[in-house]
Design an enzyme around this catalytic site. Structure first.
Site, mmCIF file in Angstrom:
data_model
loop_
_atom_site.group_PDB
_atom_site.id
_atom_site.type_symbol
_atom_site.label_atom_id
_atom_site.label_comp_id
_atom_site.label_asym_id
_atom_site.label_seq_id
_atom_site.Cartn_x
_atom_site.Cartn_y
_atom_site.Cartn_z
ATOM 1 N N HIS A 1 -21.800 -63.086 70.002
ATOM 2 C CA HIS A 1 -22.292 -62.945 68.618
ATOM 3 C C HIS A 1 -23.775 -62.571 68.603
ATOM 4 O O HIS A 1 -24.220 -61.824 67.739
ATOM 5 C CB HIS A 1 -22.125 -64.261 67.845
ATOM 6 C CG HIS A 1 -20.757 -64.480 67.271
ATOM 7 N ND1 HIS A 1 -20.200 -63.646 66.323
ATOM 8 C CD2 HIS A 1 -19.832 -65.450 67.486
ATOM 9 C CE1 HIS A 1 -18.997 -64.100 65.979
ATOM 10 N NE2 HIS A 1 -18.742 -65.188 66.681
ATOM 11 N N CYS B 1 -12.130 -66.904 65.338
ATOM 12 C CA CYS B 1 -13.543 -66.900 64.996
ATOM 13 C C CYS B 1 -13.676 -67.202 63.510
ATOM 14 O O CYS B 1 -12.883 -66.709 62.708
ATOM 15 C CB CYS B 1 -14.119 -65.520 65.314
ATOM 16 S SG CYS B 1 -15.856 -65.340 64.915
ATOM 17 N N HIS C 1 -17.998 -66.479 74.021
ATOM 18 C CA HIS C 1 -17.700 -66.002 72.662
ATOM 19 C C HIS C 1 -18.950 -66.081 71.775
ATOM 20 O O HIS C 1 -19.307 -65.109 71.100
ATOM 21 C CB HIS C 1 -16.552 -66.843 72.076
ATOM 22 C CG HIS C 1 -16.233 -66.539 70.639
ATOM 23 N ND1 HIS C 1 -15.030 -65.990 70.248
ATOM 24 C CD2 HIS C 1 -16.961 -66.702 69.496
ATOM 25 C CE1 HIS C 1 -15.041 -65.820 68.928
ATOM 26 N NE2 HIS C 1 -16.189 -66.259 68.446
ATOM 27 N N GLU C 2 -19.626 -67.246 71.801
ATOM 28 C CA GLU C 2 -20.789 -67.436 70.918
ATOM 29 C C GLU C 2 -21.962 -66.554 71.355
ATOM 30 O O GLU C 2 -22.681 -66.023 70.512
ATOM 31 C CB GLU C 2 -21.210 -68.913 70.865
ATOM 32 C CG GLU C 2 -20.155 -69.878 70.326
ATOM 33 C CD GLU C 2 -19.528 -69.467 68.996
ATOM 34 O OE1 GLU C 2 -20.183 -68.764 68.188
ATOM 35 O OE2 GLU C 2 -18.365 -69.839 68.760
HETATM 36 ZN ZN ZN Z 1 -17.017 -66.315 66.546
#
Ligand code: ZN
Length: 176
Positions: free
Chosen positions: A149, A103, A145-146
């Protein structure tokens, strides 16, 4: 033209907050600027994806994009530069796999994370059109993953059994 913004790193409060939905009926100049800055920062940082909280804006916007040769994953494919506003996903099958991921907000460290392999993705593009499509493999991992966030979650929160490694260790020992 976007600007390269300093990417917030682990420990920064922006990365811990749940981000707000964008009002898709009213894409303001601020939102357009954020999108351009995300693109520019992603390209500069040679990341594969980036989310607005990483540049200090808690709005639900992500940008992904990567060339196959830059992706160190088993099942990589080219991913065109794609802006996703208010993205959401649901699993299509129960299949998962575990791979090391990194990341831009967590320098040096990689960690093994289990993700769904097949998901249905829904988002709005820059023109405010709703897009629904199935994505698989590495692309599905990137989206998960995004989207994490946007809920204040980092991949390091999801690593089990202490499966962390440095970039160098992954290369040296051929870790997957
Ligand atoms: Zn990330």
């Amino acid at each position: 033209m976007g600007k390269v913004i300093r990417v917030r790193e682990v420990g920064n409060p922006y990365l811990k907050k749940k981000s707000e939905e964008v009002d898709i009926t009213n894409i303001t100049d601020d939102i357009v600027d954020t999108i351009e800055d995300l693109k520019e920062t992603l390209l500069y940082g040679e990341g594969l994806g980036i989310s607005a909280p990483q540049i200090g804006i808690n709005k639900r916007i992500i940008v992904v994009g990567a060339k196959k040769e830059n992706i160190k994953y088993n099942d990589a494919e080219d991913i065109p530069l794609t802006v996703m506003i208010n993205p959401r996903w649901k699993k299509v099958t129960d299949d998962t796999d575990s791979q090391y991921e990194g990341c831009m907000s967590v320098p040096e460290i990689r960690g093994k994370v289990e993700r769904y392999k097949n998901i249905e993705l829904t988002y709005y593009n820059e023109s405010g059109e709703k897009i629904v499509k199935e994505v698989n493999g590495f692309f599905a991992r990137l989206v998960q993953h995004e989207c994490d966030h946007l809920d204040g979650i980092l991949f390091i929160d999801k690593v089990k059994n202490g499966e962390f490694a440095t970039k160098e260790m992954i290369k040296k020992y051929g870790l997957k």
